[in-house]
Design an enzyme around this catalytic site. Structure first.
Site, PDB file in Angstrom:
ATOM      1  N   THR A 145      46.979  26.826  17.003  1.00  0.00           N
ATOM      2  CA  THR A 145      45.626  26.960  17.378  1.00  0.00           C
ATOM      3  C   THR A 145      45.233  28.198  18.069  1.00  0.00           C
ATOM      4  O   THR A 145      44.100  28.582  18.155  1.00  0.00           O
ATOM      5  CB  THR A 145      44.876  25.761  17.893  1.00  0.00           C
ATOM      6  OG1 THR A 145      45.382  25.625  19.212  1.00  0.00           O
ATOM      7  CG2 THR A 145      45.196  24.214  17.085  1.00  0.00           C
ATOM      8  N   ASP A 149      55.849  38.881  23.956  1.00  0.00           N
ATOM      9  CA  ASP A 149      55.421  37.904  24.654  1.00  0.00           C
ATOM     10  C   ASP A 149      55.948  38.002  26.192  1.00  0.00           C
ATOM     11  O   ASP A 149      56.948  38.080  26.613  1.00  0.00           O
ATOM     12  CB  ASP A 149      56.263  36.501  24.248  1.00  0.00           C
ATOM     13  CG  ASP A 149      55.603  35.319  25.071  1.00  0.00           C
ATOM     14  OD1 ASP A 149      55.181  34.388  24.073  1.00  0.00           O
ATOM     15  OD2 ASP A 149      55.685  35.326  26.310  1.00  0.00           O
ATOM     16  N   ASP A 194      57.903  35.345  27.853  1.00  0.00           N
ATOM     17  CA  ASP A 194      59.276  35.389  27.551  1.00  0.00           C
ATOM     18  C   ASP A 194      60.188  36.649  28.100  1.00  0.00           C
ATOM     19  O   ASP A 194      61.498  36.440  28.577  1.00  0.00           O
ATOM     20  CB  ASP A 194      59.484  35.187  26.033  1.00  0.00           C
ATOM     21  CG  ASP A 194      59.384  33.962  25.568  1.00  0.00           C
ATOM     22  OD1 ASP A 194      59.381  33.133  26.194  1.00  0.00           O
ATOM     23  OD2 ASP A 194      58.750  33.838  24.382  1.00  0.00           O
TER      24      ASP A 194
HETATM   25  O1  PRP Z   1      44.294  35.519  25.319  1.00  0.00           O
HETATM   26  P1  PRP Z   1      44.917  34.548  24.750  1.00  0.00           P
HETATM   27  O2  PRP Z   1      45.133  34.600  23.192  1.00  0.00           O
HETATM   28  O3  PRP Z   1      44.784  33.038  25.592  1.00  0.00           O
HETATM   29  O4  PRP Z   1      46.719  34.705  25.249  1.00  0.00           O
HETATM   30  C1  PRP Z   1      47.041  35.438  26.301  1.00  0.00           C
HETATM   31  C2  PRP Z   1      47.852  34.359  27.089  1.00  0.00           C
HETATM   32  O5  PRP Z   1      48.973  34.000  26.460  1.00  0.00           O
HETATM   33  C3  PRP Z   1      50.168  34.207  26.941  1.00  0.00           C
HETATM   34  O6  PRP Z   1      50.785  33.090  27.800  1.00  0.00           O
HETATM   35  P2  PRP Z   1      51.509  32.061  26.894  1.00  0.00           P
HETATM   36  O7  PRP Z   1      50.852  31.018  26.183  1.00  0.00           O
HETATM   37  O8  PRP Z   1      52.534  32.676  26.131  1.00  0.00           O
HETATM   38  O9  PRP Z   1      52.091  31.174  28.025  1.00  0.00           O
HETATM   39  P3  PRP Z   1      53.466  31.605  29.189  1.00  0.00           P
HETATM   40  O10 PRP Z   1      52.853  32.582  29.959  1.00  0.00           O
HETATM   41  O11 PRP Z   1      53.777  30.318  29.524  1.00  0.00           O
HETATM   42  O12 PRP Z   1      54.522  32.466  28.082  1.00  0.00           O
HETATM   43  C4  PRP Z   1      49.599  35.253  28.152  1.00  0.00           C
HETATM   44  O13 PRP Z   1      50.272  35.236  29.328  1.00  0.00           O
HETATM   45  C5  PRP Z   1      48.212  34.535  28.340  1.00  0.00           C
HETATM   46  O14 PRP Z   1      48.138  33.612  29.152  1.00  0.00           O
HETATM   47  O1  URA Z   2      50.486  39.790  22.763  1.00  0.00           O
HETATM   48  C1  URA Z   2      50.700  38.875  23.289  1.00  0.00           C
HETATM   49  C2  URA Z   2      49.547  37.725  23.195  1.00  0.00           C
HETATM   50  C3  URA Z   2      49.616  36.506  24.242  1.00  0.00           C
HETATM   51  N1  URA Z   2      50.647  36.407  24.805  1.00  0.00           N
HETATM   52  C4  URA Z   2      51.530  37.478  25.012  1.00  0.00           C
HETATM   53  O2  URA Z   2      52.681  37.237  25.903  1.00  0.00           O
HETATM   54  N2  URA Z   2      51.693  38.385  24.114  1.00  0.00           N
HETATM   55 MG    MG Z   3      54.139  33.366  26.771  1.00  0.00          MG
END
Ligand code: PRP
Ligand code: URA
Ligand code: MG
Length: 209
Positions: free
Chosen positions: A108, A200, A203
């Site tokens: 989602t 990401d 990661d």
């Molecule tokens: O603007 P958005 O569409 O919400 O996406 C951005 C989010 O996605 C990533 O986190 P992620 O969900 O990958 O979690 P992580 O930091 O644990 O990898 C990133 O660090 C932000 O928090």
């Molecule tokens: O490009 C992206 C989008 C969301 N979260 C990430 O870490 N990278």
């Molecule tokens: Mg992430």
């Protein structure tokens, strides 16, 4: 309306260019994210308020400046935001640190909350929310709402890479928040990843993929 500032400093642009490269491993990625956060913190604190205070040097009395506004706090959005904390604290070592845990549901793209621990006096502080990536904007909009629900009034958001879609969503939801961006990218792809982006961030910081 809060300001949106895209960083122009050559050192920031150079370092963002390095971490975009897919061959950069976790060790270098982490170090450079932290350095970028440090430079961005310098830019994002330019307008902090100062006051005059009388002091005495070993030579004579004089007037110096000291920070006069609210105390500061840094709130990373877990996980990836953790990568920016050390760089922020290098610049503002007296800041307290809160944590907001959110992950983006892969289907989602909606943020899912799993943790929130903030300084007890966060309502009295100026809060810098940090997350390397602003993609759809769902995560930062939710994190800022969580802070507002706890009584925080002065909020700035700092990210290293942003997509235009996310910036728009953030400004519409929280027009009072100043936004500091390392680089403004082109768009999101069909999976909600920033293009060209850096993949990401979580990661790459923690080596989980
Ligand atoms: O603007 P958005 O569409 O919400 O996406 C951005 C989010 O996605 C990533 O986190 P992620 O969900 O990958 O979690 P992580 O930091 O644990 O990898 C990133 O660090 C932000 O928090
Ligand atoms: O490009 C992206 C989008 C969301 N979260 C990430 O870490 N990278
Ligand atoms: Mg992430």
């Amino acid at each position: 309306m809060g300001k949106v500032l895209v960083m122009e400093h050559p050192l920031i642009q150079h370092k963002v260019g390095i971490i975009r490269r897919k061959e950069v491993g976790s060790k270098d990625f982490r170090e450079i994210i932290s350095e970028i956060a440090m430079y961005m913190c310098y830019e994002a604190t330019r307008d902090l308020k100062l006051q005059d205070v009388e002091i005495e040097t070993p030579i004579c009395k004089t007037t110096v400046k000291e920070l006069a506004g609210k105390k500061l706090a840094v709130v990373p959005i877990l996980r990836a935001g953790l990568g920016m904390v050390e760089g922020m604290l290098t610049m503002i070592p007296a800041a307290k640190v809160g944590h907001i845990g959110l992950y983006r549901d892969p289907d989602t793209l909606e943020p899912v909350e799993y943790y929130c621990k903030l300084p007890a006096d966060c309502g009295e502080r100026e809060v810098f929310v940090v997350d390397p990536m602003l993609a759809t904007g769902g995560s930062c909009v939710a994190a800022i709402q969580m802070l507002k629900d706890k009584g925080v009034k002065n909020i700035r958001f700092m990210c290293i890479i942003a997509a235009p879609e996310g910036v728009k969503k953030l400004q519409e939801a929280h027009p009072d928040v100043d936004v500091y961006i390392g680089a403004l990218d082109e768009k999101l792809n069909d999976h909600g990843y920033i293009v060209p982006g850096l993949g990401d961030a979580g990661d790459r910081i923690f080596g989980t993929k």
